[in-house]
Write a protein that holds these residues in place. Structure first.
Motif, PDB file in Angstrom:
ATOM      1  N   LEU A   1      17.391  26.949  33.027  1.00 43.98           N
ATOM      2  CA  LEU A   1      18.686  26.495  32.536  1.00 43.98           C
ATOM      3  C   LEU A   1      19.736  27.568  32.785  1.00 43.98           C
ATOM      4  N   GLU A   2      20.982  27.138  33.029  1.00 49.05           N
ATOM      5  CA  GLU A   2      22.070  28.078  33.275  1.00 49.05           C
ATOM      6  C   GLU A   2      23.343  27.615  32.581  1.00 49.05           C
ATOM      7  N   ASP A   3      24.174  28.594  32.228  1.00 49.25           N
ATOM      8  CA  ASP A   3      25.514  28.350  31.695  1.00 49.25           C
ATOM      9  C   ASP A   3      25.508  27.472  30.444  1.00 49.25           C
ATOM     10  N   LEU A   4      24.725  27.862  29.452  1.00 49.40           N
ATOM     11  CA  LEU A   4      24.640  27.091  28.220  1.00 49.40           C
ATOM     12  C   LEU A   4      25.683  27.555  27.203  1.00 49.40           C
ATOM     13  N   THR A   5      26.379  26.602  26.618  1.00 48.86           N
ATOM     14  CA  THR A   5      27.315  26.889  25.536  1.00 48.86           C
ATOM     15  C   THR A   5      26.530  27.009  24.232  1.00 48.86           C
ATOM     16  N   GLN A   6      27.209  27.364  23.152  1.00 45.98           N
ATOM     17  CA  GLN A   6      26.538  27.404  21.859  1.00 45.98           C
ATOM     18  C   GLN A   6      26.012  26.017  21.498  1.00 45.98           C
ATOM     19  N   ALA A   7      26.784  24.987  21.772  1.00 50.23           N
ATOM     20  CA  ALA A   7      26.340  23.609  21.490  1.00 50.23           C
ATOM     21  C   ALA A   7      25.112  23.262  22.323  1.00 50.23           C
ATOM     22  N   ASP A   8      25.088  23.703  23.582  1.00 48.87           N
ATOM     23  CA  ASP A   8      23.915  23.465  24.442  1.00 48.87           C
ATOM     24  C   ASP A   8      22.676  24.153  23.876  1.00 48.87           C
ATOM     25  N   MET A   9      22.855  25.377  23.375  1.00 48.99           N
ATOM     26  CA  MET A   9      21.717  26.109  22.787  1.00 48.99           C
ATOM     27  C   MET A   9      21.185  25.384  21.552  1.00 48.99           C
ATOM     28  N   ALA A  10      22.077  24.815  20.763  1.00 44.68           N
ATOM     29  CA  ALA A  10      21.650  24.046  19.590  1.00 44.68           C
ATOM     30  C   ALA A  10      20.879  22.800  20.021  1.00 44.68           C
ATOM     31  N   GLU A  11      21.354  22.119  21.060  1.00 42.73           N
ATOM     32  CA  GLU A  11      20.652  20.946  21.574  1.00 42.73           C
ATOM     33  C   GLU A  11      19.303  21.329  22.169  1.00 42.73           C
ATOM     34  N   LEU A  12      19.258  22.460  22.855  1.00 41.52           N
ATOM     35  CA  LEU A  12      17.990  22.938  23.410  1.00 41.52           C
ATOM     36  C   LEU A  12      16.986  23.197  22.288  1.00 41.52           C
ATOM     37  N   ALA A  13      17.432  23.849  21.235  1.00 41.01           N
ATOM     38  CA  ALA A  13      16.541  24.123  20.098  1.00 41.01           C
ATOM     39  C   ALA A  13      15.987  22.818  19.522  1.00 41.01           C
ATOM     40  N   ALA A  14      16.822  21.812  19.425  1.00 37.05           N
ATOM     41  CA  ALA A  14      16.378  20.525  18.876  1.00 37.05           C
ATOM     42  C   ALA A  14      15.393  19.816  19.795  1.00 37.05           C
ATOM     43  N   SER A  15      15.527  20.027  21.102  1.00 37.66           N
ATOM     44  CA  SER A  15      14.657  19.318  22.048  1.00 37.66           C
ATOM     45  C   SER A  15      13.386  20.084  22.424  1.00 37.66           C
ATOM     46  N   LEU A  16      13.339  21.394  22.204  1.00 38.87           N
ATOM     47  CA  LEU A  16      12.178  22.198  22.609  1.00 38.87           C
ATOM     48  C   LEU A  16      10.833  21.691  22.083  1.00 38.87           C
ATOM     49  N   PRO A  17      10.715  21.247  20.845  1.00 43.31           N
ATOM     50  CA  PRO A  17       9.404  20.769  20.381  1.00 43.31           C
ATOM     51  C   PRO A  17       8.826  19.615  21.202  1.00 43.31           C
ATOM     52  N   HIS A  18       9.676  18.905  21.950  1.00 39.03           N
ATOM     53  CA  HIS A  18       9.193  17.808  22.796  1.00 39.03           C
ATOM     54  C   HIS A  18       8.547  18.314  24.081  1.00 39.03           C
ATOM     55  N   PHE A  19       8.792  19.575  24.449  1.00 42.99           N
ATOM     56  CA  PHE A  19       8.236  20.166  25.668  1.00 42.99           C
ATOM     57  C   PHE A  19       6.837  20.696  25.353  1.00 42.99           C
ATOM     58  N   GLU A  20       5.903  19.803  25.186  1.00 42.40           N
ATOM     59  CA  GLU A  20       4.558  20.127  24.712  1.00 42.40           C
ATOM     60  C   GLU A  20       3.747  21.013  25.651  1.00 42.40           C
TER      61      GLU A  20
ATOM     62  N   ILE B   1       5.207  23.249  28.072  1.00 46.60           N
ATOM     63  CA  ILE B   1       6.047  24.256  28.715  1.00 46.60           C
ATOM     64  C   ILE B   1       5.387  25.632  28.638  1.00 46.60           C
ATOM     65  N   LYS B   2       5.368  26.315  29.756  1.00 43.85           N
ATOM     66  CA  LYS B   2       4.778  27.651  29.832  1.00 43.85           C
ATOM     67  C   LYS B   2       5.824  28.721  30.133  1.00 43.85           C
ATOM     68  N   VAL B   3       6.855  28.353  30.916  1.00 48.59           N
ATOM     69  CA  VAL B   3       7.867  29.317  31.345  1.00 48.59           C
ATOM     70  C   VAL B   3       9.258  28.749  31.071  1.00 48.59           C
ATOM     71  N   LEU B   4      10.091  29.554  30.419  1.00 47.27           N
ATOM     72  CA  LEU B   4      11.471  29.164  30.136  1.00 47.27           C
ATOM     73  C   LEU B   4      12.397  30.271  30.607  1.00 47.27           C
ATOM     74  N   ASN B   5      13.306  29.941  31.532  1.00 45.72           N
ATOM     75  CA  ASN B   5      14.295  30.874  32.062  1.00 45.72           C
ATOM     76  C   ASN B   5      15.685  30.372  31.685  1.00 45.72           C
ATOM     77  N   ILE B   6      16.456  31.222  31.028  1.00 47.99           N
ATOM     78  CA  ILE B   6      17.817  30.850  30.660  1.00 47.99           C
ATOM     79  C   ILE B   6      18.760  31.930  31.179  1.00 47.99           C
ATOM     80  N   LYS B   7      19.706  31.532  32.024  1.00 47.33           N
ATOM     81  CA  LYS B   7      20.700  32.457  32.578  1.00 47.33           C
ATOM     82  C   LYS B   7      22.081  32.067  32.049  1.00 47.33           C
ATOM     83  N   ARG B   8      22.815  33.058  31.602  1.00 49.08           N
ATOM     84  CA  ARG B   8      24.175  32.872  31.117  1.00 49.08           C
ATOM     85  C   ARG B   8      24.218  31.848  29.983  1.00 49.08           C
TER      86      ARG B   8
END
Length: 139
Positions: free
Chosen positions: A35-54, A56-63
């Motif tokens: 993922l790239e260029d996440l706003t604060q709102a995007d980070m909140a949405e990511l947090a809410a959706s992460l439990p669905h990524f059953e 997932i082994k690698v997570l890369n977040i840039k900017r």
């Protein structure tokens, strides 16, 4: 979807249902997420959706941007998935995001991250407490 415009408004519920179904089918299969260029709102949405990524082994977040609330929610959500590698980088001027992430990390129960073998916070500066470094742990 609530703010989307539809040619035929009665299609909205069908489209929302199909989008949800596809989302859940796709996220279960993902083992890498970039993922790239996440706003604060995007980070909140990511947090809410992460439990669905059953799987997932690698997570890369840039900017990204994050306050204390988003950082805490993000790391709490990470504890519910089998993540092995987390890489996060941001511009040096994003000090607030770095401080929020470090603070959230310091408050974690590390037992929730048993699968994590690599942690790379290349955005953090020395005055934030972690420094520019890649942390690797052996289980």
């Amino acid at each position: 979807m609530a703010t989307s415009a539809f040619t035929h408004r009665n299609d909205a519920s069908t489209v929302v249902e199909l989008q949800s179904k596809i989302f859940h089918q796709k996220v279960v299969l993902r083992n890498h997420l970039n993922l790239e260029d996440l706003t604060q709102a995007d980070m909140a949405e990511l947090a809410a959706s992460l439990p669905h990524f059953e799987n997932i082994k690698v997570l890369n977040i840039k900017r990204f941007k994050a306050g204390e609330v988003e950082a805490k929610a993000f790391f709490e959500a990470l504890g519910s998935i089998p993540l092995q590698k987390l890489c996060m980088s941001s511009a040096v001027h994003a000090e607030a995001a770095g401080q929020a992430m470090v603070k959230a990390l310091q408050e974690l129960d590390v037992a929730a991250f048993a699968a994590l073998t690599e942690l790379d916070f290349s955005y953090c500066r020395m005055d934030h407490g972690l420094g520019e470094a890649t942390r690797t742990t052996e289980g």
